[in-house]
Design a protein around this motif. Structure first.
Motif, PDB file in Angstrom:
ATOM      1  N   GLU A  71       5.954   5.071   6.414  1.00  0.00           N
ATOM      2  CA  GLU A  71       5.749   5.345   7.952  1.00  0.00           C
ATOM      3  C   GLU A  71       4.352   5.644   7.931  1.00  0.00           C
ATOM      4  OE1 GLU A  71       8.261   8.473   8.999  1.00  0.00           O
ATOM      5  OE2 GLU A  71      10.412   7.395   9.186  1.00  0.00           O
ATOM      6  N   LYS A  72       3.480   6.521   7.276  1.00  0.00           N
ATOM      7  CA  LYS A  72       2.360   6.917   7.185  1.00  0.00           C
ATOM      8  C   LYS A  72       1.609   5.368   6.982  1.00  0.00           C
ATOM      9  CE  LYS A  72      -1.311   9.511   5.437  1.00  0.00           C
ATOM     10  NZ  LYS A  72      -1.614  10.504   4.458  1.00  0.00           N
ATOM     11  N   LEU A  73       1.624   4.936   6.312  1.00  0.00           N
ATOM     12  CA  LEU A  73       1.070   3.576   5.738  1.00  0.00           C
ATOM     13  C   LEU A  73       1.909   2.128   6.492  1.00  0.00           C
ATOM     14  CD1 LEU A  73       0.863   4.372   1.714  1.00  0.00           C
ATOM     15  CD2 LEU A  73      -0.732   4.981   3.590  1.00  0.00           C
ATOM     16  N   ARG A  74       2.735   1.901   6.339  1.00  0.00           N
ATOM     17  CA  ARG A  74       3.048   0.544   6.720  1.00  0.00           C
ATOM     18  C   ARG A  74       1.883   0.285   8.565  1.00  0.00           C
ATOM     19  NH1 ARG A  74       9.412   2.158   7.759  1.00  0.00           N
ATOM     20  NH2 ARG A  74       9.439   3.274  10.029  1.00  0.00           N
ATOM     21  N   ASP A  75       2.778  -1.494   8.746  1.00  0.00           N
ATOM     22  CA  ASP A  75       1.788  -1.125  10.175  1.00  0.00           C
ATOM     23  C   ASP A  75       2.981  -2.120  10.942  1.00  0.00           C
ATOM     24  OD1 ASP A  75       2.033  -3.922   8.677  1.00  0.00           O
ATOM     25  OD2 ASP A  75       0.416  -4.482   8.474  1.00  0.00           O
ATOM     26  N   LYS A  76       4.449  -2.722  10.513  1.00  0.00           N
ATOM     27  CA  LYS A  76       5.625  -2.900  11.207  1.00  0.00           C
ATOM     28  C   LYS A  76       6.677  -1.558  10.520  1.00  0.00           C
ATOM     29  CE  LYS A  76       4.193  -7.046  11.300  1.00  0.00           C
ATOM     30  NZ  LYS A  76       4.355  -8.843  10.940  1.00  0.00           N
ATOM     31  N   GLU A  77       7.542  -1.751  11.476  1.00  0.00           N
ATOM     32  CA  GLU A  77       8.647  -0.509  11.688  1.00  0.00           C
ATOM     33  C   GLU A  77       9.758  -1.288  10.471  1.00  0.00           C
ATOM     34  OE1 GLU A  77      10.674   0.932  15.273  1.00  0.00           O
ATOM     35  OE2 GLU A  77       8.904   2.132  15.188  1.00  0.00           O
ATOM     36  N   ASN A  78       9.899  -2.883  10.046  1.00  0.00           N
ATOM     37  CA  ASN A  78      10.454  -3.909   9.302  1.00  0.00           C
ATOM     38  C   ASN A  78      10.334  -3.383   8.222  1.00  0.00           C
ATOM     39  OD1 ASN A  78       8.330  -5.245   9.862  1.00  0.00           O
ATOM     40  ND2 ASN A  78      10.434  -6.770   9.811  1.00  0.00           N
ATOM     41  N   CYS A  79       8.840  -2.753   7.360  1.00  0.00           N
ATOM     42  CA  CYS A  79       8.767  -2.542   6.417  1.00  0.00           C
ATOM     43  C   CYS A  79       8.823  -0.621   5.542  1.00  0.00           C
ATOM     44  CB  CYS A  79       6.885  -2.467   6.427  1.00  0.00           C
ATOM     45  SG  CYS A  79       6.187  -1.961   4.534  1.00  0.00           S
ATOM     46  N   PHE A  80       9.960  -1.395   4.319  1.00  0.00           N
ATOM     47  CA  PHE A  80      10.891  -0.255   3.199  1.00  0.00           C
ATOM     48  C   PHE A  80      10.587   0.325   2.387  1.00  0.00           C
ATOM     49  CE2 PHE A  80      13.895  -2.204   7.791  1.00  0.00           C
ATOM     50  CZ  PHE A  80      13.687  -0.973   8.195  1.00  0.00           C
ATOM     51  N   CYS A  81       9.023  -0.375   1.926  1.00  0.00           N
ATOM     52  CA  CYS A  81       8.579  -0.288   0.737  1.00  0.00           C
ATOM     53  C   CYS A  81       7.126  -0.997   0.363  1.00  0.00           C
ATOM     54  CB  CYS A  81       9.747  -1.882  -0.655  1.00  0.00           C
ATOM     55  SG  CYS A  81       8.816  -1.506  -1.992  1.00  0.00           S
ATOM     56  N   ILE A  82       6.208  -0.133  -0.254  1.00  0.00           N
ATOM     57  CA  ILE A  82       5.656  -0.204  -0.244  1.00  0.00           C
ATOM     58  C   ILE A  82       4.865   0.197  -1.713  1.00  0.00           C
ATOM     59  CG2 ILE A  82       3.056   1.047   0.117  1.00  0.00           C
ATOM     60  CD1 ILE A  82       3.800   1.607   3.136  1.00  0.00           C
ATOM     61  N   GLY A  83       4.229  -0.595  -2.451  1.00  0.00           N
ATOM     62  CA  GLY A  83       3.057  -0.424  -3.838  1.00  0.00           C
ATOM     63  C   GLY A  83       1.841   0.220  -3.911  1.00  0.00           C
ATOM     64  N   LEU A  84       1.392   1.240  -4.410  1.00  0.00           N
ATOM     65  CA  LEU A  84       0.260   1.636  -4.648  1.00  0.00           C
ATOM     66  C   LEU A  84      -0.143   1.162  -5.803  1.00  0.00           C
ATOM     67  CD1 LEU A  84      -2.350   3.915  -3.757  1.00  0.00           C
ATOM     68  CD2 LEU A  84      -1.028   5.700  -4.483  1.00  0.00           C
ATOM     69  N   PHE A  85      -1.517   0.360  -5.840  1.00  0.00           N
ATOM     70  CA  PHE A  85      -2.019  -0.490  -6.833  1.00  0.00           C
ATOM     71  C   PHE A  85      -3.593  -0.518  -6.786  1.00  0.00           C
ATOM     72  CE2 PHE A  85      -2.046  -3.556  -3.759  1.00  0.00           C
ATOM     73  CZ  PHE A  85      -3.811  -4.609  -4.482  1.00  0.00           C
ATOM     74  N   ASP A  86      -4.146  -0.006  -7.921  1.00  0.00           N
ATOM     75  CA  ASP A  86      -4.996   0.087  -8.303  1.00  0.00           C
ATOM     76  C   ASP A  86      -6.137  -1.724  -7.833  1.00  0.00           C
ATOM     77  OD1 ASP A  86      -5.787   2.821  -8.863  1.00  0.00           O
ATOM     78  OD2 ASP A  86      -5.179   2.647 -10.964  1.00  0.00           O
ATOM     79  N   LYS A  87      -7.421  -1.472  -7.600  1.00  0.00           N
ATOM     80  CA  LYS A  87      -8.170  -2.775  -6.701  1.00  0.00           C
ATOM     81  C   LYS A  87      -8.629  -3.178  -8.413  1.00  0.00           C
ATOM     82  CE  LYS A  87      -9.250  -1.766  -2.464  1.00  0.00           C
ATOM     83  NZ  LYS A  87     -10.335  -1.852  -1.761  1.00  0.00           N
ATOM     84  N   GLN A  88      -8.690  -4.696  -8.877  1.00  0.00           N
ATOM     85  CA  GLN A  88      -9.979  -4.991  -9.626  1.00  0.00           C
ATOM     86  C   GLN A  88     -10.023  -5.874  -9.200  1.00  0.00           C
ATOM     87  OE1 GLN A  88      -7.570  -5.811 -13.974  1.00  0.00           O
ATOM     88  NE2 GLN A  88      -8.398  -4.247 -14.506  1.00  0.00           N
ATOM     89  N   GLU A  89     -10.673  -6.732  -9.345  1.00  0.00           N
ATOM     90  CA  GLU A  89     -11.490  -8.170  -8.808  1.00  0.00           C
ATOM     91  C   GLU A  89     -11.376  -8.993 -10.074  1.00  0.00           C
ATOM     92  OE1 GLU A  89     -15.483  -9.286  -6.462  1.00  0.00           O
ATOM     93  OE2 GLU A  89     -15.768  -9.758  -8.487  1.00  0.00           O
ATOM     94  N   GLY A  90     -11.172  -9.833 -10.216  1.00  0.00           N
ATOM     95  CA  GLY A  90     -11.163 -10.953 -11.598  1.00  0.00           C
ATOM     96  C   GLY A  90     -12.585 -12.052 -12.339  1.00  0.00           C
ATOM     97  N   VAL A  91     -12.088 -12.019 -12.941  1.00  0.00           N
ATOM     98  CA  VAL A  91     -13.638 -13.600 -12.887  1.00  0.00           C
ATOM     99  C   VAL A  91     -12.689 -14.333 -13.896  1.00  0.00           C
ATOM    100  CG1 VAL A  91     -14.427 -13.660 -15.702  1.00  0.00           C
ATOM    101  CG2 VAL A  91     -14.412 -11.297 -14.856  1.00  0.00           C
ATOM    102  N   LEU A  92     -13.722 -15.438 -12.897  1.00  0.00           N
ATOM    103  CA  LEU A  92     -12.818 -17.196 -12.853  1.00  0.00           C
ATOM    104  C   LEU A  92     -12.745 -17.953 -14.358  1.00  0.00           C
ATOM    105  CD1 LEU A  92     -14.788 -18.001  -9.749  1.00  0.00           C
ATOM    106  CD2 LEU A  92     -13.118 -16.792  -9.635  1.00  0.00           C
ATOM    107  N   ALA A  93     -11.944 -18.053 -14.633  1.00  0.00           N
ATOM    108  CA  ALA A  93     -11.964 -19.236 -15.264  1.00  0.00           C
ATOM    109  C   ALA A  93     -13.056 -20.814 -15.707  1.00  0.00           C
ATOM    110  CB  ALA A  93     -10.575 -19.447 -15.672  1.00  0.00           C
ATOM    111  N   ARG A  94     -14.031 -20.515 -16.323  1.00  0.00           N
ATOM    112  CA  ARG A  94     -14.600 -21.713 -16.442  1.00  0.00           C
ATOM    113  C   ARG A  94     -14.142 -22.877 -16.695  1.00  0.00           C
ATOM    114  NH1 ARG A  94     -19.695 -19.456 -16.040  1.00  0.00           N
ATOM    115  NH2 ARG A  94     -20.193 -17.851 -16.746  1.00  0.00           N
ATOM    116  N   ASP A  95     -12.790 -23.095 -17.093  1.00  0.00           N
ATOM    117  CA  ASP A  95     -12.358 -23.724 -17.741  1.00  0.00           C
ATOM    118  C   ASP A  95     -11.376 -24.585 -16.786  1.00  0.00           C
ATOM    119  OD1 ASP A  95     -10.665 -22.235 -18.588  1.00  0.00           O
ATOM    120  OD2 ASP A  95     -10.118 -22.965 -20.162  1.00  0.00           O
TER     121      ASP A  95
END
Length: 244
Positions: A71-95
């Motif tokens: 309830e603290k993190l959601r922005d809509k009342e019909n959200c009943f699941c939240i995943g907490l994850f670490d940010k990690q920027e990708g690196v583009l593939a040259r090919d």
């Protein structure tokens, strides 16, 4: 951890998935980034709950029922699941082929473009700052979790992207007055390309019109322009439909 987490902030090292589907995409594709999965006790789909429990068990990720956290993190009342994850920027593939978004500001557009690109097999997205934050839960939700299939890398300028990945790649900026018309363009096979799109309100800077492969999308004179995500979708379709 539950007591310390706050509503999403761009400067934070972590972000959230809001809803069961993007959370499952996160668990299936980037489990190494997941810190925790939170469920609400009012989650009304036993099938989704069981699937989430199975995924967390298989990936050895902690799952807990915490109405207060959801309830603290959601922005809509019909959200009943939240995943907490670490940010990690990708690196583009040259090919691989790239999508380059120059200063996009609308989170819904960015998410839609990520999902559209993934639908046509494109996994590499360059974001030129300043831009909408791809780790914002609103972007993740509008992408339906496509972010977790893709490599997304940010650059301070287009020049920085071009220096890093432009060599040996055909650059196709989409502008108002381009040298080519998308509907008449013959897309070279076997050539790596980058499709380049500008800000929703201002488009690309005028200097992009001078690029050898600048492209215009032909339209009727009854509209000013196409929405960014719509223009990107048309371009992605045309550039991938003959690719093997």
């Amino acid at each position: 951890m539950a007591q310390n987490i706050k509503k999403y902030q761009k400067k934070a090292e972590y972000s959230y998935t809001l809803g069961a589907f993007p959370t499952m995409e996160l668990l299936q594709n980037r489990p190494e980034l997941v810190r925790m999965v939170y469920l609400h006790s009012q989650m009304d789909s036993p099938e989704l709950k069981e699937k989430l429990e199975e995924l967390c068990k298989a990936k050895r990720i902690r799952l807990t029922v915490s109405d207060k956290t959801v309830e603290k993190l959601r922005d809509k009342e019909n959200c009943f699941c939240i995943g907490l994850f670490d940010k990690q920027e990708g690196v583009l593939a040259r090919d691989q082929d790239h999508i380059v978004l120059v200063n996009p500001s609308d989170m819904g557009n960015v998410g839609t473009i990520l999902r559209t690109a993934l639908g046509f097999g494109l996994h590499d997205i360059a974001i030129i700052e300043p831009a909408a934050d791809v780790f914002n839960p609103k972007v993740i939700r509008s992408s339906m979790g496509a972010l977790f299939h893709q490599r997304v890398q940010s650059f301070e300028s287009f020049a920085e992207y071009e220096k890093a990945y432009g060599k040996g790649r055909l650059l196709y900026p989409f502008v108002l007055h381009g040298h080519h018309v998308l509907q008449e363009l013959s897309v070279p096979r076997g050539e790596r390309f980058a499709l380049i799109f500008g800000n929703e309100a201002t488009g690309l800077p005028k200097e992009f019109e001078a690029f050898e492969h600048s492209v215009t999308i032909r339209q009727s004179d009854e509209v000013d322009s196409f929405n960014l995500s719509m223009a990107a979708g048309m371009a992605i379709y045309e550039f991938t439909r003959f690719q093997s």
